[in-house]
Design an enzyme around this catalytic site. Structure first.
Site, PDB file in Angstrom:
ATOM      1  N   GLU A  31       0.744  -1.037  -0.018  1.00  0.00           N
ATOM      2  CA  GLU A  31       0.124  -0.312   0.501  1.00  0.00           C
ATOM      3  C   GLU A  31       0.653   1.046   0.268  1.00  0.00           C
ATOM      4  OE1 GLU A  31      -2.140   1.941  -0.602  1.00  0.00           O
ATOM      5  OE2 GLU A  31      -4.477   0.566  -0.131  1.00  0.00           O
ATOM      6  N   ASN A  48      -5.922   6.820   6.729  1.00  0.00           N
ATOM      7  CA  ASN A  48      -5.416   6.402   5.436  1.00  0.00           C
ATOM      8  C   ASN A  48      -4.621   6.640   4.121  1.00  0.00           C
ATOM      9  OD1 ASN A  48      -6.963   4.313   2.398  1.00  0.00           O
ATOM     10  ND2 ASN A  48      -7.498   3.127   4.544  1.00  0.00           N
ATOM     11  N   ASP A  91     -15.851  -0.281  11.924  1.00  0.00           N
ATOM     12  CA  ASP A  91     -17.080   0.195  12.694  1.00  0.00           C
ATOM     13  C   ASP A  91     -17.612  -0.277  13.712  1.00  0.00           C
ATOM     14  OD1 ASP A  91     -16.806   2.638  10.764  1.00  0.00           O
ATOM     15  OD2 ASP A  91     -18.995   1.238   9.181  1.00  0.00           O
ATOM     16  N   ASN A 106     -11.678   6.670   1.542  1.00  0.00           N
ATOM     17  CA  ASN A 106     -10.202   5.628   1.111  1.00  0.00           C
ATOM     18  C   ASN A 106      -9.576   6.417   0.115  1.00  0.00           C
ATOM     19  OD1 ASN A 106      -8.680   3.715   0.372  1.00  0.00           O
ATOM     20  ND2 ASN A 106     -10.192   2.494   0.645  1.00  0.00           N
ATOM     21  N   ASP A 119     -10.076   2.705  -4.369  1.00  0.00           N
ATOM     22  CA  ASP A 119      -9.234   3.002  -3.490  1.00  0.00           C
ATOM     23  C   ASP A 119      -7.858   3.725  -4.098  1.00  0.00           C
ATOM     24  OD1 ASP A 119      -7.311   1.691  -1.505  1.00  0.00           O
ATOM     25  OD2 ASP A 119      -7.643  -0.385  -1.863  1.00  0.00           O
TER      26      ASP A 119
END
Length: 341
Positions: free
Chosen positions: A54, A152, A175, A207, A263
């Site tokens: 990521e 994020n 959540d 995101n 994303d």
């Protein structure tokens, strides 16, 4: 940056400099894509090993691509000459990680003067890292007195403001996590003076985040299979929301045959949006026309331009992919001084 929702069990295999090999298909939906990606362009697999790659960012001073592995709490470095190595561990939360499904760093962008700006999922903060000394500075940890969920992704405006998203992906139970303090999964702005403003609390799973070349449009992806959309916010001169519209909607494309959700994303110097979505990496024109898609056969979580600006790096599960392009990354032509570092 969806984390392990689409990752499988993989063995760690730190690679030396990889031999180029085809790693994905490029689906061309419009002739205009040829101006961005040559018809004979090939996607290469340059490294593999992380649980879930990521937040890639090219750091010119290091001649390296840095990227996160949020589940494993590591930051990796890839260099063309010697391949992949662990750059920082832990990359996020140190110590007890109970209650966290992704305790590491997530989205990252280059700051000024050797700094790295990080959406730190585990520390639940926006962090500045001095790449020379390793010193970490927390720039924002709370809004309205409550801890963030798990920051994020982030993008920096020309005036030094940082826009970032705060879904619950870093927390066990999402959540439902008992650690979750924010009532909304928000999109925020962090000003250079440290003030944090909630600019949208209505998205279910905000995101990826990106800015247009002129800084007047903010893009945010919503990684919800029931509402797989990208939102475009018009910004006024002060960086506040002046308008809001759905830029693209791919909810109908979500399914097991097209892994992935909206994303991470990047904007090129021409304003085209390279955005992770169902079935790979989408390439949208500034008008929202889908020009094409890069299909790696697995979810692509994020991307970044690097090297001379014409290399598009993609993180896809345990893989790092590279594609040479005819366009350049926005950061390579618009880098400006940033008061936040």
């Amino acid at each position: 940056m969806i984390g392990r929702l689409f990752s499988g069990l993989v063995m760690l295999a730190l690679t030396a400099a990889a031999q180029p090999q085809p790693a994905a298909r490029i689906h061309r939906g419009a002739a205009a894509l040829d101006a961005l990606i040559a018809p004979d362009a090939v996607v290469e697999r340059v490294a593999e090993g992380p649980d879930w790659a990521e937040g890639p960012v090219w750091i010119a001073a290091l001649g390296s691509l840095l990227f996160s592995d949020p589940p494993r709490n590591r930051m990796y470095r890839w260099r063309p000459a010697d391949g992949l190595s662990v750059f920082r561990e832990p990359s996020g939360l140190a110590g007890d990680t109970t209650g966290f499904r992704e305790p590491g760093s997530n989205g990252m962008i280059a700051g000024a003067d050797g700094m790295l700006l990080i959406a730190d999922s585990g520390d639940r903060a926006i962090v500045r890292l001095d790449l020379a000394t390793g010193q970490r500075t927390m720039l924002a940890t709370r809004y309205d007195g409550r801890r963030f969920n798990s920051p994020n992704d982030l993008v920096r405006a020309a005036n030094g403001a940082i826009y970032f998203t705060d879904p619950p992906y870093g927390l066990d139970g999402l959540d439902a996590s008992p650690l979750k303090e924010q009532p909304a999964n928000g999109v925020y702005r962090l000003d250079p003076d440290g003030r944090v403003t909630l600019i949208d609390g209505s998205l279910s799973f905000p995101n990826g985040v990106a800015l247009s070349p002129d800084g007047r449009t903010l893009y945010v992806s919503n990684s919800d299979p029931a509402r797989a959309v990208w939102i475009a916010y018009g910004l006024d001169a002060q960086g506040n929301i002046a308008s809001r519209r759905v830029f693209a909607d791919m909810t109908a494309s979500v399914g097991p045959e097209r892994p992935g959700l909206p994303d991470g994303m990047k904007v090129d110097a021409r304003g085209n949006l390279f955005a992770s979505g169902p079935g790979g990496l989408m390439i949208f024109s500034p008008a929202g026309v889908l020009l094409g898609r890069i299909d790696a056969g697995t979810a692509i979580s994020n991307c970044a331009f690097g090297e001379d600006g014409h290399s598009l790096f993609m993180t896809a599960g345990h893989l790092i992919l590279r594609l040479r392009t005819r366009t350049r990354g926005l950061a390579d032509v618009e880098r400006r001084a940033d008061p936040t570092g």
